[in-house]
Each structure stands twice: as C-alpha cells, then as structure tokens.
Design a protein around this motif. Structure first.
Motif, PDB file in Angstrom:
ATOM      1  N   ARG A  89       0.924  -1.216  -0.034  1.00  0.00           N
ATOM      2  CA  ARG A  89      -0.055   0.077   0.076  1.00  0.00           C
ATOM      3  C   ARG A  89       0.762   1.075   0.031  1.00  0.00           C
ATOM      4  O   ARG A  89       1.749   1.449   0.769  1.00  0.00           O
ATOM      5  N   PRO A  90       0.848   2.068  -0.927  1.00  0.00           N
ATOM      6  CA  PRO A  90       1.397   3.636  -0.957  1.00  0.00           C
ATOM      7  C   PRO A  90       1.078   4.085   0.311  1.00  0.00           C
ATOM      8  O   PRO A  90       0.259   4.289   0.600  1.00  0.00           O
ATOM      9  N   MET A  91       2.164   5.015   0.784  1.00  0.00           N
ATOM     10  CA  MET A  91       1.931   5.635   2.003  1.00  0.00           C
ATOM     11  C   MET A  91       1.539   6.980   1.497  1.00  0.00           C
ATOM     12  O   MET A  91       1.725   7.512   0.599  1.00  0.00           O
ATOM     13  N   ILE A  92       0.550   7.538   2.086  1.00  0.00           N
ATOM     14  CA  ILE A  92      -0.023   8.911   1.761  1.00  0.00           C
ATOM     15  C   ILE A  92       0.073   9.996   3.045  1.00  0.00           C
ATOM     16  O   ILE A  92      -0.289   9.652   4.011  1.00  0.00           O
ATOM     17  N   THR A  93       0.965  10.854   2.642  1.00  0.00           N
ATOM     18  CA  THR A  93       1.259  12.088   3.608  1.00  0.00           C
ATOM     19  C   THR A  93       0.654  13.221   3.093  1.00  0.00           C
ATOM     20  O   THR A  93       0.148  13.382   1.877  1.00  0.00           O
ATOM     21  N   ALA A  94       0.888  14.364   3.700  1.00  0.00           N
ATOM     22  CA  ALA A  94       0.444  15.868   3.508  1.00  0.00           C
ATOM     23  C   ALA A  94       1.127  16.067   2.130  1.00  0.00           C
ATOM     24  O   ALA A  94       0.684  16.703   1.321  1.00  0.00           O
ATOM     25  N   GLU A  95       2.259  15.476   1.842  1.00  0.00           N
ATOM     26  CA  GLU A  95       3.207  15.598   0.675  1.00  0.00           C
ATOM     27  C   GLU A  95       2.719  15.138  -0.701  1.00  0.00           C
ATOM     28  O   GLU A  95       2.798  15.425  -1.629  1.00  0.00           O
ATOM     29  N   GLY A  96       1.672  13.866  -0.427  1.00  0.00           N
ATOM     30  CA  GLY A  96       1.100  13.161  -1.563  1.00  0.00           C
ATOM     31  C   GLY A  96       1.256  11.538  -1.229  1.00  0.00           C
ATOM     32  O   GLY A  96       1.587  11.209  -0.236  1.00  0.00           O
ATOM     33  N   VAL A  97       1.226  10.865  -2.650  1.00  0.00           N
ATOM     34  CA  VAL A  97       1.110   9.560  -2.469  1.00  0.00           C
ATOM     35  C   VAL A  97       2.572   9.070  -2.937  1.00  0.00           C
ATOM     36  O   VAL A  97       2.984   9.430  -3.640  1.00  0.00           O
ATOM     37  N   HIS A  98       3.122   8.330  -1.891  1.00  0.00           N
ATOM     38  CA  HIS A  98       4.608   7.817  -2.135  1.00  0.00           C
ATOM     39  C   HIS A  98       4.832   6.458  -2.830  1.00  0.00           C
ATOM     40  O   HIS A  98       3.981   5.383  -2.353  1.00  0.00           O
ATOM     41  N   PRO A  99       5.491   6.393  -3.881  1.00  0.00           N
ATOM     42  CA  PRO A  99       5.489   5.105  -4.647  1.00  0.00           C
ATOM     43  C   PRO A  99       5.945   3.877  -3.859  1.00  0.00           C
ATOM     44  O   PRO A  99       6.902   4.231  -2.778  1.00  0.00           O
ATOM     45  N   VAL A 100       5.793   2.671  -4.095  1.00  0.00           N
ATOM     46  CA  VAL A 100       6.309   1.700  -3.404  1.00  0.00           C
ATOM     47  C   VAL A 100       7.459   1.274  -3.950  1.00  0.00           C
ATOM     48  O   VAL A 100       7.965   1.808  -5.079  1.00  0.00           O
ATOM     49  N   GLN A 101       8.249   0.565  -3.115  1.00  0.00           N
ATOM     50  CA  GLN A 101       9.775   0.108  -3.603  1.00  0.00           C
ATOM     51  C   GLN A 101       9.906  -1.271  -4.199  1.00  0.00           C
ATOM     52  O   GLN A 101       9.310  -2.151  -3.889  1.00  0.00           O
ATOM     53  N   GLY A 102      10.322  -1.220  -5.439  1.00  0.00           N
ATOM     54  CA  GLY A 102      10.402  -2.293  -6.336  1.00  0.00           C
ATOM     55  C   GLY A 102      12.022  -2.928  -6.114  1.00  0.00           C
ATOM     56  O   GLY A 102      12.515  -2.290  -5.592  1.00  0.00           O
ATOM     57  N   PRO A 103      12.067  -3.835  -6.992  1.00  0.00           N
ATOM     58  CA  PRO A 103      13.659  -4.025  -7.138  1.00  0.00           C
ATOM     59  C   PRO A 103      14.705  -3.110  -7.877  1.00  0.00           C
ATOM     60  O   PRO A 103      14.181  -2.354  -8.231  1.00  0.00           O
TER      61      PRO A 103
END
Ligand SMILES: Nc1ncnc2c1ncn2[C@@H]1O[C@H](COP(=O)(O)OP(=O)(O)O)[C@@H](O)[C@H]1O
Ligand SMILES: [Mg+2]
Length: 306
Positions: A89-103
């Motif tokens: 699940r992407p993290m959502i902060t005041a800055e926006g939606v954070h991408p998830v980490q892939g390889p």
C-alpha cells in the motif's frame, strides 16, 4: 479533493480555477525533479509493452540510475504484479502519495496499488460508443494528470510510463506531461502492428514528441536447449522498419518462456537472469536508450524530424 461535474453545477463560491492552477504548479514542480521522462507506447495490447517496460527499467536501474515506473494503463494495470509489489500500500502523507519500492531500488506507482483488491477494471458508463470514447479519454487524462501531480517521486534519473495501448494516448500524454523526453515504440513482427507504428509515428511527429526509438518484441524464438534465437518470423524486420521510418532501432527481444514466467512470478527477468542472452539484450537496449537521450540533450536526436 478535486471537484466532480456535479459539484460544479450551481456552484457558488468554489475556486475551481485556483484548484486547477495549483495542481498544474504541483505537477510542474514534481516533473522538474525528474531528469528523463520516457513513455513506452504500442499501437495495440498484448505486444509485451509492460514486460518490456519492467525489464528495460530494471536494466537501467541496475546500471546505477534512480528509476521510477508509472503504470498509466488504468484499465489493465500489470506493472505491480510483474514487479512483485502487488498488495503493498502506498504511503499517503501531506506531501502526496509515495510510490512503493520495487527491485533495484525502483519507485513504483500504479492504479493497481490504490484500487480495492477485487480485480474489477475501471469502467465508464456512457449511452453511446462516441460518448464512451470521449468520456474515457477525458477521464483517463484527468486521472493521469492527478496521478502525476500527486505522486511523490522525488529526484529521479528516469521515469518510465507504461501507457495504455493505442496511438491516441500519446496526444493525451503530450498534453499533460511537461517536458516529456520522448517515447519508445514497442512492436511485434506482424503487419498489423507495423501499420500501427506508422500511425503512432505520424501522431508523435504531429505533436512534436521526440521518438527515441523502436524495440521489436517477440522477434524470433529463444531456444534454451540450443541457446540460440531461431528466426520464426522475418529476421531483421524491426531494424528494417525503423530504417524505413527514419527512427532508431533500439534492439529486439525474442520470445522466451522464462520471460513470461518471470512476469507471473513478480521478479523481473533481467534481475534474475542478467547473464543470459536476453538479459544482455535488455542491458544493450538500456544503454542504447541512455545514449540516445544524452545525444538528444545535446540536440542531435530525431526531435522535430519529419
Ligand atoms: N519476449 C517475450 N517472451 C515471452 N513472453 C513475453 C514476451 N514479452 C511479453 N511476454 C508475455 O506476454 C504477455 C503480454 O505481455 P504484456 O507485457 O502484458 O503486454 P502489453 O503490456 O503490451 O499488453 C505477458 O504474459 C508477458 O509476460
Ligand atoms: Mg500492459
């Protein structure tokens, strides 16, 4: 939150213009931190565009670049699965939606990561096919713009965008994305696919989107037993096609069962089989692409060529 059509009807004090201006400013600021934005395009579905995007991006990341992938295929998002991040699940902060980490440290964003997990595609209801088309295009455009302006990519050397199949998507993207570096065309050895390449190129040139080059996927069949590529189709077709159209040929990838299996397993083929013929082919394409782009930044690509 953005407004819907209903919110606007009879709207008194809403500042919709302000909202849009603010979104555009945010989009521009985010995009400025991404050095190269490369759209991967194909005329039709099923040519391996997503598989190519994932492996090309991984190969570039393995060279040491900071890479992001945006799965912009809202109706058939497959990047998250292919890259093994589905369910995160992407993290959502005041800055926006954070991408998830892939390889390979890649940053991944896909509609797939935000939607409820019931595998229902995004659908749009309309009374006539024409309405459906117009609605689909504009909703896709809106969704893509929001996606791009809300994702916290940070500093990236490369952002790869896996676009939905179809040439008209280039127009939407060119319209939305400030500073699009260019597009890579993926094709397979068949007449239909080539007709579509012709169409995509005409469109790209009309829009003045630089064409970075062509990749021919499923060019021949890789035989693991004999460790060679058998040319089931017409050899060198991609190269000839690129030559005929005056664009660069970035390389070809044969059909290989292991590539399909790696897509299902969630580990990119190049990450798993770096030292194989196809692993090396992806690395060569990645280097070729980087070269084409740096040449372009000195002003020597196909930019504006007709
Ligand atoms: N060169 C290849 N060899 C074997 N399988 C491939 C190859 N390229 C793509 N595939 C497989 O073909 C299917 C369709 O590819 P995909 O990347 O999803 O196509 P698209 O994004 O163009 O619709 C996937 O299962 C993928 O793993
Ligand atoms: Mg796809």
């Amino acid at each position: 939150m953005s407004k819907t059509y209903k919110d606007l009807a009879g709207d008194g004090g809403s500042n919709i213009v302000g909202q849009v201006t603010e979104q555009l400013g945010r989009l521009r600021a985010r995009m400025q931190r991404i050095k190269r934005k490369v759209a991967v395009v194909s005329g039709k579905g099923g040519v391996g565009k997503s598989a190519i995007t994932v492996n090309l991006a991984t190969a570039v990341a393995m060279e040491g670049a900071t890479v992001g992938i945006l799965d912009a295929d809202l109706n058939g998002p497959s990047i998250a699965k292919m890259i093994g991040v589905r369910g995160q699940r992407p993290m959502i902060t005041a800055e926006g939606v954070h991408p998830v980490q892939g390889p390979a440290g890649m940053r991944i964003m896909s509609m797939d990561l935000l939607l409820p997990r019931d595998d229902t595609p995004v659908t749009w209801q309309a009374t006539t096919p024409t309405d459906a088309y117009v609605w689909r295009s504009s909703l896709e455009g809106t969704a893509l713009r929001e996606f791009l302006s809300d994702t916290v990519w940070g500093e990236l050397d490369f952002l790869f965008l896996d676009l939905p199949p179809g040439t008209d998507r280039i127009a939407t993207l060119a319209d939305i994305l400030p500073g699009l570096t260019g597009m890579v065309l993926v094709t397979i050895p068949s007449e239909v696919s080539h007709l579509v390449v012709r169409k995509s190129l005409a469109l790209a040139r009309g829009l003045r989107v630089p064409v970075l080059g062509l990749i021919e996927n499923m060019a021949g069949y890789y035989c693991q037993h004999c460790q060679t590529v058998s040319e089931l189709f017409r050899p060198g077709e991609g190269l000839r096609l690129a030559h005929d159209f005056g664009i660069r040929f970035l390389g070809e990838i044969p059909f290989d069962q292991r590539l399909a299996r790696s897509g299902d397993s969630g580990i990119p083929f190049v990450a798993m089989h770096q030292e194989t013929t196809i692993g090396r082919m992806f690395q060569m394409i990645a280097r070729e692409l980087s070269k084409v782009i740096s040449l372009g930044q000195d002003g020597h690509t196909e930019r504006g060529k007709r």
